[in-house]
Design a protein around this motif. Structure first.
Motif, PDB file in Angstrom:
ATOM      1  N   UNK A  50       0.801  -1.220   0.000  1.00 29.45           N
ATOM      2  CA  UNK A  50       0.000   0.000   0.000  1.00 29.45           C
ATOM      3  C   UNK A  50       0.830   1.265   0.000  1.00 29.45           C
ATOM      4  N   UNK A  51       2.165   1.121   0.111  1.00 32.11           N
ATOM      5  CA  UNK A  51       2.991   2.323   0.186  1.00 32.11           C
ATOM      6  C   UNK A  51       4.091   2.396  -0.851  1.00 32.11           C
ATOM      7  N   UNK A  52       4.033   1.549  -1.882  1.00 27.55           N
ATOM      8  CA  UNK A  52       5.103   1.538  -2.880  1.00 27.55           C
ATOM      9  C   UNK A  52       5.134   2.819  -3.712  1.00 27.55           C
ATOM     10  N   UNK A  53       3.991   3.488  -3.818  1.00 29.10           N
ATOM     11  CA  UNK A  53       3.934   4.718  -4.623  1.00 29.10           C
ATOM     12  C   UNK A  53       4.209   5.972  -3.789  1.00 29.10           C
ATOM     13  N   UNK A  54       4.596   5.770  -2.545  1.00 30.95           N
ATOM     14  CA  UNK A  54       4.819   6.898  -1.633  1.00 30.95           C
ATOM     15  C   UNK A  54       5.948   7.795  -2.149  1.00 30.95           C
ATOM     16  N   UNK A  55       7.076   7.183  -2.479  1.00 27.55           N
ATOM     17  CA  UNK A  55       8.208   7.920  -3.056  1.00 27.55           C
ATOM     18  C   UNK A  55       9.177   6.907  -3.663  1.00 27.55           C
ATOM     19  N   UNK A  56      10.228   7.407  -4.310  1.00 29.62           N
ATOM     20  CA  UNK A  56      11.151   6.514  -5.015  1.00 29.62           C
ATOM     21  C   UNK A  56      11.901   5.592  -4.068  1.00 29.62           C
ATOM     22  N   UNK A  57      12.239   6.072  -2.871  1.00 31.03           N
ATOM     23  CA  UNK A  57      12.964   5.241  -1.912  1.00 31.03           C
ATOM     24  C   UNK A  57      12.114   4.093  -1.396  1.00 31.03           C
ATOM     25  N   UNK A  58      10.826   4.351  -1.208  1.00 34.64           N
ATOM     26  CA  UNK A  58       9.914   3.288  -0.761  1.00 34.64           C
ATOM     27  C   UNK A  58       9.836   2.193  -1.817  1.00 34.64           C
ATOM     28  N   UNK A  59       9.752   2.598  -3.078  1.00 32.60           N
ATOM     29  CA  UNK A  59       9.692   1.638  -4.179  1.00 32.60           C
ATOM     30  C   UNK A  59      10.997   0.844  -4.261  1.00 32.60           C
ATOM     31  N   UNK A 116       1.004  -6.169  -8.903  1.00 32.39           N
ATOM     32  CA  UNK A 116      -0.123  -5.279  -9.218  1.00 32.39           C
ATOM     33  C   UNK A 116       0.043  -3.874  -8.650  1.00 32.39           C
ATOM     34  N   UNK A 117       0.666  -3.781  -7.478  1.00 30.49           N
ATOM     35  CA  UNK A 117       0.830  -2.456  -6.871  1.00 30.49           C
ATOM     36  C   UNK A 117       1.843  -1.610  -7.651  1.00 30.49           C
ATOM     37  N   UNK A 118       2.897  -2.224  -8.143  1.00 31.47           N
ATOM     38  CA  UNK A 118       3.857  -1.485  -8.979  1.00 31.47           C
ATOM     39  C   UNK A 118       3.190  -1.057 -10.282  1.00 31.47           C
ATOM     40  N   UNK A 122       1.206   5.256 -11.764  1.00 34.28           N
ATOM     41  CA  UNK A 122       1.119   5.899 -13.086  1.00 34.28           C
ATOM     42  C   UNK A 122       2.470   5.937 -13.787  1.00 34.28           C
ATOM     43  N   UNK A 123       2.448   5.773 -15.097  1.00 34.13           N
ATOM     44  CA  UNK A 123       3.676   5.728 -15.884  1.00 34.13           C
ATOM     45  C   UNK A 123       4.539   6.968 -15.661  1.00 34.13           C
ATOM     46  N   UNK A 124       3.916   8.134 -15.645  1.00 31.25           N
ATOM     47  CA  UNK A 124       4.663   9.387 -15.466  1.00 31.25           C
ATOM     48  C   UNK A 124       5.354   9.414 -14.102  1.00 31.25           C
ATOM     49  N   UNK A 125       4.649   8.923 -13.083  1.00 32.36           N
ATOM     50  CA  UNK A 125       5.230   8.890 -11.735  1.00 32.36           C
ATOM     51  C   UNK A 125       6.428   7.964 -11.689  1.00 32.36           C
ATOM     52  N   UNK A 126       6.287   6.776 -12.305  1.00 35.41           N
ATOM     53  CA  UNK A 126       7.372   5.798 -12.320  1.00 35.41           C
ATOM     54  C   UNK A 126       8.596   6.349 -13.054  1.00 35.41           C
TER      55      UNK A 126
END
Length: 600
Positions: A50-59, A116-118, A122-126
């Protein structure tokens, strides 16, 4: 009375002829410790859901954690597989494999939310995360591969259900494996010396190469008599496997199981259809070769069991395992000192499980896990075919070695599509080496015969298998029952089409599908044929010492899964999206068929 030859028990095999699995785990206690350590790591990763999109370090943290878990799980799984394969009748090995299969299913279910969470980011965010965080850049192709699944990933709950059912989906394949490798009891037959030998997969392949037709016939009939007793059971296990493939493809929204299998590596389905079309267009060469075999063997009737004996009679070449090691190193010198040095490591450091024993899995393969040496399973017999098997599996192992020593874990494996290219390149190089080494016409004839048989068995036969595989999947998808009678009827007719009127289409061959483990691998076999064809081009470049041919080939071995397979092969010099590489391979086959006829 002659002595009956029986397979040794596992405990009777000399240790130097067995593989050393301690480079993965030293003992069962180490495996148990690894399993125990896995659970808290999985639970820690689950907390990140639930927090992978929080920021780049979380991912980044989550990806690294997931890959570490995957690596540990892979080590455990491969160890259990190898232990079981060395003796499938050993209850402790079976129990460990079952335990690990269940573990994989449970871990997969717990982590079903991850991909699925990754993909939901959104593509732009990634792209922004990758741009701003340099430590994410090495995962660019990882995201590209993941994106191939974007339209076929289910909800987190549905993914968890599918993952949790993983061990259930493997039942048909596991039942086939136990039945085929452990429970089937084969009779004793006579070899060329008149001695009684117990049939096994390895002994059978050796007896089919006998120069005595009566020996070939008895081995053929006795082997299939065993399989035909259980043809309805094998029909049930194969039908169950096909249903799994079709179910997974349907539920994920693929057109069919073939598309699902090929899209995982971005392989267009035209590669499959091109192969079948080109093979059909060149069946006349196979029929010509088969007709030549009938004529030279001076047989009134050519049977399916006559297709593997050398046309030129008993082999002028045979090798003990020790002799085969020397010949393999000599043939592979053209690959360079670094390559041959690692081949020597394989021989010296027990990377190879050499001889047959009771309960050992049939056939041969190369396996392994990131961070350890590769492992090879053989079932050795002193003949030329086993030398070719040795260099074939060595090709896989060197591919694994170079990949794992040049790529990070996320790219430290390679897709099956490119795997068979490394192994069959080695086979082609060995063929050219032997043709260059010997001036004796009888030896040249034998080696050419071996090449022609290898092409027949790899390109033609595996494409025949691919057609059958497509047929059974399409039949099940239409809702029709896959019975033993129906599959045998289709297989018999397909076999006749491939080999033509010069071969008696023996009734037993209709049951060949019962004993082919690769039909449980989900559209795997076509890659043997495409791989051999591509390898023909690569090996020719290396043997001819074309500029950069060896360098490009070694770079392919080092690439792992760092790019899509077709791109990797294009860099190596073969465009497998087009038909030309297939046409080139058939041109080599025809050239060597002409040489063979001329020498005769």
């Amino acid at each position: 009375m002659s002595e009956i030859k029986q397979l040794p028990k596992r405990s009777e095999v000399p240790i130097e002829l067995t593989w050393d699995l301690s480079t993965i785990f030293k003992n069962k206690e180490a495996v148990n410790k690894a399993i125990a350590e896995l659970h808290p790591r999985v639970n820690e990763l689950v907390k990140l859901a639930g927090g992978l999109d929080k920021d780049s370090n979380s991912l980044l943290t989550a990806i690294r954690s997931e890959l570490e878990i995957e690596s540990q799980l892979e080590r455990i799984y491969v160890y259990a597989e190898l232990k079981n394969d060395q003796d499938t009748s050993n209850n402790q090995n079976q129990a460990l494999k079952d335990q690990v299969t269940s573990l994989v299913a449970k871990v997969s279910a717990k982590l079903a939310w991850f991909e699925p969470e990754i993909l939901a980011i959104p593509k732009a965010t990634l792209e922004k995360y990758q741009e701003n965080n340099t430590e994410l850049k090495p995962y660019q192709h990882y995201f590209e591969v993941l994106n191939l699944k974007k339209n076929h990933v289910l909800t987190t709950k549905e993914e968890a259900i599918l993952a949790g059912a993983g061990s259930v989906f493997e039942v048909s394949s596991n039942v086939f494996g136990i039945l085929d490798n452990s429970d089937l009891k084969f009779p004793f037959v006579k070899d060329e010396a008149g001695e009684a030998v117990q049939l096994s997969q390895g002994v059978y392949s050796t007896l089919l190469q006998s120069t005595e037709q009566s020996v070939r016939k008895e081995a053929f009939e006795q082997l299939y008599a065993v399989y035909e007793q259980f043809k309805n059971t094998f029909a049930m296990t194969l039908a169950g496997e096909v249903k799994v493939h079709n179910f997974k493809a349907q539920i994920r929204g693929y057109k069919d199981a073939r598309q699902a299998a090929m899209s995982a590596n971005a392989i267009p389905e035209s590669v499959y259809s091109n192969l079948i079309t080109e093979v059909h267009d060149h069946l006349d060469l196979l029929h010509r070769y088969v007709g030549l075999r009938k004529k030279i063997l001076n047989l009134k009737e050519l049977h399916m069991y006559d297709l593997y004996t050398p046309i030129t009679g008993k082999s002028p070449l045979s090798y003990t395992y020790q002799e085969a090691q020397k010949e393999a190193k000599a043939a592979l010198q053209i690959m360079g000192s670094d390559y041959v040095g690692h081949v020597e490591d394989a021989f010296k450091n027990r990377w190879i499980d050499v001889v047959e024993n009771e309960g050992k899995r049939s056939g041969a393969y190369s396996s392994g896990v990131y961070g350890t040496n590769p492992f090879m399973l053989l079932n050795w017999h002193n003949d030329l075919d086993n030398l070719f098997t040795l260099v074939h599996e060595m090709g896989h192992s060197m591919h694994s070695y170079y990949t794992t020593h040049n790529q990070p874990y996320q790219y430290g494996d390679y897709p099956i599509f490119v795997a068979e290219i490394a192994s069959t390149t080695n086979e082609n190089i060995l063929t050219q080496y032997l043709l260059d080494k010997y001036d004796d016409p009888q030896i040249k004839l034998f080696v050419l015969n071996h090449y022609l048989d290898g092409f027949k068995g790899t390109v033609y036969r595996q494409t025949q298998f691919a057609e059958f595989e497509q047929f059974i999947h399409e039949t099940d998808a239409r809702g029709e029952a896959l019975t033993a009678e129906m599959m045998s009827d289709y297989y018999g007719k397909l076999n006749h089409r491939y080999y033509g009127n010069d071969v008696i289409n023996d009734s037993q061959i209709k049951s060949e599908w019962t004993r082919i483990p690769h039909f449980y691998y989900n559209f795997y076999v076509y890659q043997y044929a495409t791989g051999f064809a591509a390898a023909s081009t690569l090996a020719n470049g290396i043997s001819s010492k074309e500029p950069h041919a060896r360098e490009n080939y070694l770079n392919y071995l080092k690439s792992g899964s760092s790019d899509f397979p077709l791109n990797v092969m294009k860099k190596a010099g073969v465009n497998m999206a087009e038909k030309q590489y297939l046409e080139d391979a058939f041109a080599v086959f025809e050239k060597r068929l002409n040489e063979f006829e001329a020498l005769l």
